[in-house]
Design a protein around this motif. Structure first.
Motif, mmCIF file in Angstrom:
data_model
loop_
_atom_site.group_PDB
_atom_site.id
_atom_site.type_symbol
_atom_site.label_atom_id
_atom_site.label_comp_id
_atom_site.label_asym_id
_atom_site.label_seq_id
_atom_site.Cartn_x
_atom_site.Cartn_y
_atom_site.Cartn_z
ATOM 1 N N THR A 82 13.544 -71.844 -14.737
ATOM 2 C CA THR A 82 13.995 -72.484 -13.506
ATOM 3 C C THR A 82 13.955 -71.461 -12.383
ATOM 4 N N PRO A 83 13.458 -71.821 -11.209
ATOM 5 C CA PRO A 83 13.289 -70.849 -10.120
ATOM 6 C C PRO A 83 14.608 -70.483 -9.457
ATOM 7 N N VAL A 84 14.610 -69.326 -8.808
ATOM 8 C CA VAL A 84 15.745 -68.916 -7.981
ATOM 9 C C VAL A 84 15.791 -69.840 -6.769
ATOM 10 N N ALA A 85 16.984 -70.122 -6.289
ATOM 11 C CA ALA A 85 17.144 -71.004 -5.130
ATOM 12 C C ALA A 85 16.284 -70.507 -3.971
ATOM 13 N N ALA A 86 15.619 -71.434 -3.309
ATOM 14 C CA ALA A 86 14.665 -71.087 -2.247
ATOM 15 C C ALA A 86 15.322 -70.307 -1.118
ATOM 16 N N GLU A 87 16.584 -70.664 -0.785
ATOM 17 C CA GLU A 87 17.241 -69.971 0.320
ATOM 18 C C GLU A 87 17.531 -68.507 -0.022
ATOM 19 N N LEU A 88 17.782 -68.210 -1.306
ATOM 20 C CA LEU A 88 18.010 -66.821 -1.710
ATOM 21 C C LEU A 88 16.720 -66.017 -1.673
ATOM 22 N N VAL A 89 15.640 -66.633 -2.101
ATOM 23 C CA VAL A 89 14.335 -65.968 -2.034
ATOM 24 C C VAL A 89 13.973 -65.675 -0.588
ATOM 25 N N GLU A 90 14.209 -66.651 0.288
ATOM 26 C CA GLU A 90 13.888 -66.468 1.701
ATOM 27 C C GLU A 90 14.773 -65.397 2.331
ATOM 28 N N ARG A 91 16.039 -65.338 1.935
ATOM 29 C CA ARG A 91 16.939 -64.322 2.484
ATOM 30 C C ARG A 91 16.454 -62.923 2.130
ATOM 31 N N GLN A 92 16.014 -62.735 0.896
ATOM 32 C CA GLN A 92 15.475 -61.434 0.503
ATOM 33 C C GLN A 92 14.221 -61.091 1.285
ATOM 34 N N GLU A 93 13.355 -62.075 1.456
ATOM 35 C CA GLU A 93 12.114 -61.822 2.199
ATOM 36 C C GLU A 93 12.434 -61.435 3.641
ATOM 37 N N GLN A 94 13.421 -62.074 4.239
ATOM 38 C CA GLN A 94 13.811 -61.736 5.616
ATOM 39 C C GLN A 94 14.337 -60.317 5.700
ATOM 40 N N ARG A 95 15.136 -59.904 4.730
ATOM 41 C CA ARG A 95 15.687 -58.542 4.758
ATOM 42 C C ARG A 95 14.588 -57.502 4.590
ATOM 43 N N ARG A 96 13.664 -57.752 3.682
ATOM 44 C CA ARG A 96 12.562 -56.792 3.485
ATOM 45 C C ARG A 96 11.637 -56.767 4.701
ATOM 46 N N ARG A 97 11.393 -57.951 5.259
ATOM 47 C CA ARG A 97 10.528 -58.021 6.442
ATOM 48 C C ARG A 97 11.157 -57.296 7.622
ATOM 49 N N ARG A 108 18.906 -61.119 -12.498
ATOM 50 C CA ARG A 108 17.964 -62.112 -13.000
ATOM 51 C C ARG A 108 16.533 -61.687 -12.705
ATOM 52 N N GLN A 109 16.306 -61.154 -11.487
ATOM 53 C CA GLN A 109 14.969 -60.683 -11.124
ATOM 54 C C GLN A 109 14.532 -59.527 -12.023
ATOM 55 N N LEU A 110 15.486 -58.674 -12.393
ATOM 56 C CA LEU A 110 15.201 -57.559 -13.294
ATOM 57 C C LEU A 110 15.100 -58.006 -14.750
ATOM 58 N N ARG A 111 15.490 -59.250 -15.019
ATOM 59 C CA ARG A 111 15.466 -59.843 -16.358
ATOM 60 C C ARG A 111 16.363 -59.099 -17.346
ATOM 61 N N VAL A 112 17.516 -58.705 -16.849
ATOM 62 C CA VAL A 112 18.493 -58.046 -17.713
ATOM 63 C C VAL A 112 19.840 -58.751 -17.646
ATOM 64 N N ASP A 113 19.866 -59.978 -17.126
ATOM 65 C CA ASP A 113 21.143 -60.666 -16.988
ATOM 66 C C ASP A 113 21.695 -61.118 -18.333
ATOM 67 N N ASN A 114 20.886 -60.998 -19.389
ATOM 68 C CA ASN A 114 21.420 -61.232 -20.728
ATOM 69 C C ASN A 114 21.969 -59.941 -21.349
ATOM 70 N N VAL A 115 21.727 -58.811 -20.685
ATOM 71 C CA VAL A 115 22.183 -57.514 -21.197
ATOM 72 C C VAL A 115 23.506 -57.113 -20.557
ATOM 73 N N VAL A 116 23.656 -57.358 -19.259
ATOM 74 C CA VAL A 116 24.824 -56.878 -18.535
ATOM 75 C C VAL A 116 25.144 -57.843 -17.395
ATOM 76 N N GLU A 117 26.425 -57.914 -17.049
ATOM 77 C CA GLU A 117 26.884 -58.714 -15.921
ATOM 78 C C GLU A 117 27.534 -57.800 -14.895
ATOM 79 N N PHE A 118 27.359 -58.147 -13.624
ATOM 80 C CA PHE A 118 27.994 -57.360 -12.575
ATOM 81 C C PHE A 118 29.490 -57.646 -12.580
ATOM 82 N N PRO A 119 30.324 -56.588 -12.597
ATOM 83 C CA PRO A 119 31.779 -56.814 -12.637
ATOM 84 C C PRO A 119 32.269 -57.576 -11.413
ATOM 85 N N ALA A 120 33.270 -58.390 -11.618
ATOM 86 C CA ALA A 120 33.854 -59.137 -10.508
ATOM 87 C C ALA A 120 34.387 -58.170 -9.466
#
Length: 425
Positions: A122-137, A365-377
């Motif tokens: 399942t793809p990442v939400a389009a708005e999150l992908v666009e937000r990353q692209e805007q920051r890199r751009r 998720r992009q790094l494909r390690v979200d089954n290995v570790v979770e970011f602490p709250a």
């Protein structure tokens, strides 16, 4: 009688000569055999790979192989550094095993156990992908914009001193490079990097819980392999190896509003008991700006009598030209462009502390390690942007404007708005 003796002597000499000829011939034949054996073995060793690779078909008789060119120096370096790159640190290309035991119970994801990758269908939400692209751009545009000026902006990566690369943490296991920025959730991201690199074991098993890693180890330099350590390990190949990994690995950093980061640094280092920061920085501020020629000798003594530098003293310290003449800015208030070199390194992911939970989930998720570790709250005791007006109320407007100039590159590079209400009072 003399003739017989002479004939026998001649025959003896002749036999001895023949014997020497035969022995000499045998010796020469032996030498030839040994020589050709050595030559053949050398030829074999020189043309046999260290680890067996795929078999290459023989050329047809009518084709003549082209003469091989002498390898260039850079190709030699590439061959050398590739020994240090983990295979498969780019996109996972290994097919998923047919064994149903390796398949996820969920329908929308599957695992590649060899590299611990988790592949989502399942793809990442389009708005999150666009937000990353805007920051890199935005980063690319600001680095190309001549109106954004700061020291070191136009230098090459090769011109950055080794000591300025100490914030780039490398995880070869998963092909990740993280530039940590103090006061931007860096403790938790360092914990994530320790978990992924498997540098900490518990009962012989890699630690998987980031919060179980003690704070003193989180910030212990021995727990992290950073770019500035490459020279000691790789010598003359270090800089080239850095560039190879920068090209192949996923690079990320997290940032926050520069003024809010300064408030957070002040709260953490000067409103809490910290002996090291008191002696190195607070005493200097008290002597220079608080009319305290002989400040208390220790942080405990200072807190006991209610003596500590104010936030306005901290701002004065940052704006004082003498500060950087004495030493470079401490990493907790050093500008992000000086820590992470965003105009020399093309980051693949730019996270903001203001959206850290969404960004962390997307990045892992992009790094494909979200089954290995979770970011602490995240902790709730975070410095809020809404507090800026209160904290800067004791800072003269002119000093605020000078402070903005000092951190303006960070504001513009990472898309933070100019704080008009603070600067135009």
């Amino acid at each position: 009688m003399k003739k017989k003796n002479t004939r026998r002597a001649t025959m003896g000499t002749s036999r001895l000569f023949h014997i020497f000829v035969i022995l000499g011939s045998a010796f020469m034949i032996l030498l030839i055999i040994i020589y050709w054996d050595d030559v053949g073995a050398s030829h074999l060793y020189l043309h046999t790979p260290v680890s067996p690779g795929p078999k290459t078909p023989h050329l047809p008789p009518q084709q003549k192989p082209q003469a091989s060119r002498a390898p260039s120096f850079l190709s030699d370096i590439d061959a050398f550094v590739n020994q240090f790159l983990e295979p498969g640190t780019g996109e996972p290309t290994d097919p998923a095993p047919a064994d149903a035991g390796n398949q996820s119970e969920k329908a929308d994801e599957r695992y590649v156990p060899r590299r611990e990758w988790k592949i989502h269908l399942t793809p990442v939400a389009a708005e999150l992908v666009e937000r990353q692209e805007q920051r890199r751009r935005l980063l690319r545009e600001m680095c190309a914009n001549d109106s954004v000026v700061f020291p070191g902006k136009n230098r090459s990566f090769d011109d950055i001193p080794n000591k300025e690369l100490d914030h780039l943490i490398v995880d070869d296991r998963h092909g990740i490079i993280y530039c940590y920025v103090p006061k931007v959730a860096c403790s938790n991201w360092k914990r994530i990097m320790i978990v992924l690199s498997e540098r900490m074991l518990q009962d012989g098993v890699p630690q998987r819980d980031p919060l179980a890693i003690p704070t003193d180890l989180v910030h212990n330099s021995s727990m992290h392999f950073t770019f500035n350590k490459f020279w000691k390990r790789y010598s003359k190949f270090a800089r080239h190896l850095m560039k190879v990994k920068l090209k192949k690995y996923t690079k990320f950093l997290f940032v926050r509003d520069p003024f809010v980061r300064l408030i957070s640094a002040y709260r953490n280092k000067f409103e809490q008991r910290n002996e090291d920061f008191y002696r190195r920085f607070a005493q200097v501020m008290l002597r220079r700006y608080a009319n305290q020629p002989t400040p208390p000798a220790s942080v405990d003594e200072a807190f006991a009598v209610g003596v500590r530098p104010l936030f306005s003293h901290f701002v004065q310290y940052l704006l004082d030209p003498q500060t950087e003449k004495d030493m470079a800015f401490n990493e907790h208030w050093r500008q992000v462009y000086r820590l992470c070199h965003p105009c020399q390194i093309q980051y693949d992911f730019v996270g903001h502390l203001e959206t850290v939970e969404e960004d962390a989930e997307q990045l892992l998720r992009q790094l494909r390690v979200d089954n290995v570790v979770e970011f602490p709250a995240s902790q709730r005791n975070l410095t809020a942007s809404s507090w800026e007006s209160d904290w800067f109320s004791t800072v003269p407007v002119e000093a605020r404007r000078e402070l903005y100039k000092l951190y303006e590159p960070d504001f513009r590079l990472f898309g933070y708005e100019r704080p008009e209400s603070l600067l135009n009072e």
